[in-house]
Motif scaffolding. Structure first.
Motif, mmCIF file in Angstrom:
data_model
loop_
_atom_site.group_PDB
_atom_site.id
_atom_site.type_symbol
_atom_site.label_atom_id
_atom_site.label_comp_id
_atom_site.label_asym_id
_atom_site.label_seq_id
_atom_site.Cartn_x
_atom_site.Cartn_y
_atom_site.Cartn_z
ATOM 1 N N LYS A 1 -21.191 76.925 -76.605
ATOM 2 C CA LYS A 1 -20.816 75.904 -75.644
ATOM 3 C C LYS A 1 -19.857 74.903 -76.292
ATOM 4 C CE LYS A 1 -23.724 74.183 -72.215
ATOM 5 N NZ LYS A 1 -24.944 73.489 -71.812
ATOM 6 N N ALA A 2 -20.148 74.500 -77.540
ATOM 7 C CA ALA A 2 -19.285 73.566 -78.266
ATOM 8 C C ALA A 2 -17.902 74.181 -78.497
ATOM 9 C CB ALA A 2 -19.925 73.176 -79.595
ATOM 10 N N GLU A 3 -17.867 75.464 -78.872
ATOM 11 C CA GLU A 3 -16.592 76.159 -79.081
ATOM 12 C C GLU A 3 -15.796 76.198 -77.775
ATOM 13 O OE1 GLU A 3 -16.561 76.840 -83.101
ATOM 14 O OE2 GLU A 3 -15.011 77.532 -81.750
ATOM 15 N N LYS A 4 -16.491 76.437 -76.678
ATOM 16 C CA LYS A 4 -15.825 76.519 -75.377
ATOM 17 C C LYS A 4 -15.241 75.159 -75.000
ATOM 18 C CE LYS A 4 -16.583 77.664 -70.536
ATOM 19 N NZ LYS A 4 -17.563 77.995 -69.519
ATOM 20 N N GLU A 5 -16.002 74.078 -75.209
ATOM 21 C CA GLU A 5 -15.511 72.745 -74.897
ATOM 22 C C GLU A 5 -14.296 72.397 -75.761
ATOM 23 O OE1 GLU A 5 -19.870 70.965 -73.597
ATOM 24 O OE2 GLU A 5 -18.907 70.195 -75.369
ATOM 25 N N LYS A 6 -14.342 72.758 -77.020
ATOM 26 C CA LYS A 6 -13.217 72.516 -77.930
ATOM 27 C C LYS A 6 -11.989 73.261 -77.432
ATOM 28 C CE LYS A 6 -12.034 72.925 -82.826
ATOM 29 N NZ LYS A 6 -12.509 73.422 -84.112
ATOM 30 N N HIS A 7 -12.187 74.502 -77.030
ATOM 31 C CA HIS A 7 -11.104 75.338 -76.508
ATOM 32 C C HIS A 7 -10.506 74.703 -75.245
ATOM 33 C CE1 HIS A 7 -9.091 78.833 -74.797
ATOM 34 N NE2 HIS A 7 -9.854 78.725 -73.735
ATOM 35 N N GLU A 8 -11.374 74.207 -74.355
ATOM 36 C CA GLU A 8 -10.882 73.606 -73.117
ATOM 37 C C GLU A 8 -10.084 72.338 -73.408
ATOM 38 O OE1 GLU A 8 -14.449 73.139 -70.827
ATOM 39 O OE2 GLU A 8 -14.453 75.247 -70.171
ATOM 40 N N LEU A 9 -10.517 71.560 -74.407
ATOM 41 C CA LEU A 9 -9.778 70.356 -74.777
ATOM 42 C C LEU A 9 -8.383 70.710 -75.300
ATOM 43 C CD1 LEU A 9 -12.515 68.172 -76.490
ATOM 44 C CD2 LEU A 9 -11.355 67.722 -74.321
ATOM 45 N N ILE A 10 -8.287 71.764 -76.082
ATOM 46 C CA ILE A 10 -6.991 72.198 -76.626
ATOM 47 C C ILE A 10 -6.081 72.624 -75.477
ATOM 48 C CG2 ILE A 10 -5.860 73.994 -77.992
ATOM 49 C CD1 ILE A 10 -8.256 73.848 -79.909
ATOM 50 N N VAL A 11 -6.629 73.393 -74.542
ATOM 51 C CA VAL A 11 -5.832 73.859 -73.400
ATOM 52 C C VAL A 11 -5.354 72.669 -72.572
ATOM 53 C CG1 VAL A 11 -5.936 75.142 -71.241
ATOM 54 C CG2 VAL A 11 -6.892 76.139 -73.302
ATOM 55 N N LYS A 12 -6.265 71.684 -72.323
ATOM 56 C CA LYS A 12 -5.868 70.499 -71.552
ATOM 57 C C LYS A 12 -4.779 69.720 -72.288
ATOM 58 C CE LYS A 12 -10.193 69.730 -69.047
ATOM 59 N NZ LYS A 12 -11.353 68.880 -68.908
ATOM 60 N N SER A 13 -4.925 69.630 -73.599
ATOM 61 C CA SER A 13 -3.932 68.908 -74.407
ATOM 62 C C SER A 13 -2.559 69.586 -74.318
ATOM 63 C CB SER A 13 -4.415 68.846 -75.863
ATOM 64 O OG SER A 13 -3.433 68.274 -76.675
ATOM 65 N N LEU A 14 -2.559 70.898 -74.407
ATOM 66 C CA LEU A 14 -1.298 71.656 -74.314
ATOM 67 C C LEU A 14 -0.663 71.470 -72.928
ATOM 68 C CD1 LEU A 14 -2.110 74.982 -76.143
ATOM 69 C CD2 LEU A 14 -0.429 73.288 -76.816
ATOM 70 N N LYS A 15 -1.494 71.543 -71.901
ATOM 71 C CA LYS A 15 -0.977 71.393 -70.548
ATOM 72 C C LYS A 15 -0.405 69.999 -70.357
ATOM 73 C CE LYS A 15 -3.817 74.819 -68.167
ATOM 74 N NZ LYS A 15 -4.881 75.036 -67.186
ATOM 75 N N ALA A 16 -1.096 68.999 -70.921
ATOM 76 C CA ALA A 16 -0.621 67.616 -70.777
ATOM 77 C C ALA A 16 0.706 67.404 -71.500
ATOM 78 C CB ALA A 16 -1.682 66.658 -71.330
ATOM 79 N N LYS A 17 0.887 68.061 -72.654
ATOM 80 C CA LYS A 17 2.124 67.902 -73.413
ATOM 81 C C LYS A 17 3.311 68.599 -72.762
ATOM 82 C CE LYS A 17 0.221 66.902 -77.913
ATOM 83 N NZ LYS A 17 0.173 67.258 -79.307
ATOM 84 N N LEU A 18 3.006 69.713 -72.061
ATOM 85 C CA LEU A 18 4.082 70.465 -71.410
ATOM 86 C C LEU A 18 4.418 69.815 -70.099
ATOM 87 C CD1 LEU A 18 2.963 74.102 -72.153
ATOM 88 C CD2 LEU A 18 4.791 72.813 -73.244
#
Length: 176
Positions: free
Chosen positions: A159-176
């Motif tokens: 669950k922690a790995e999944k949340e970390k992954h989702e944060l990275i994806v959100k960060s990438l989307k926000a930067k693009l």
């Protein structure tokens, strides 16, 4: 007036050169920024791929642990069943022995003494078999509790790995 127009034309040409320089500088900066963003996206893609691989690996470990626990539980259940069959067989044997001893009581005091000794032995054996059954049951419950705790820990890690992954994806989307 002509000199004023000439001065304005010189200023205009200078302004055009400045605009051209600023435009070229801006274009270079944008190209550099795009390269940096592309590198960052590639790095994050690699990181995401590594996280996905780790996730798959952890899921494989979890499945392996589940299968291992199921096999151990089935083995313990089989042993418990076998032990229960032995207890039932011993109870039946004890019942038969008691019946024989009761018939032998009629033969005298000596047989009565033997009967009492056998009853004590049978009681001890029955108690020992019951203790073994209880110990096996406790061991099975302990194994099940440990397995549940281990599965819970692994689930929380996933669950922690999944949340970390989702944060990275959100960060990438926000930067693009």
């Amino acid at each position: 007036m002509t000199s004023h127009c000439a001065a304005l034309e010189v200023d205009l040409e200078a302004a055009k050169l400045q605009v051209s320089d600023v435009t070229e500088d801006f274009t270079n900066q944008m190209a550099h920024l795009q390269q940096n963003m592309d590198r960052e996206v590639e790095r994050r893609d690699r990181s995401l791929a590594a996280l996905s691989e780790k996730h798959e690996e952890l899921m494989g470990v979890l499945d392996s642990e589940r299968n291992s626990f199921k096999a151990e539980k089935e083995e313990m259940m089989a042993e418990t069943s076998c032990l229960q069959e032995m207890i039932n067989g011993l109870k039946e044997t004890l019942g038969n022995l008691k019946a024989k001893l009761e018939a032998a009581e009629k033969e005298g005091a000596e047989l009565k003494e033997k009967k009492e000794k056998l009853e004590i032995d049978m009681s001890q054996l029955e108690h020992e078999m019951e203790s073994q059954r209880v110990a096996m049951t406790e061991k099975l419950e302990d194994m099940e509790a440990k397995s549940q705790a281990k599965m819970q820990l692994m689930t929380e890690e996933l669950k922690a790995e999944k949340e970390k992954h989702e944060l990275i994806v959100k960060s990438l989307k926000a930067k693009l």
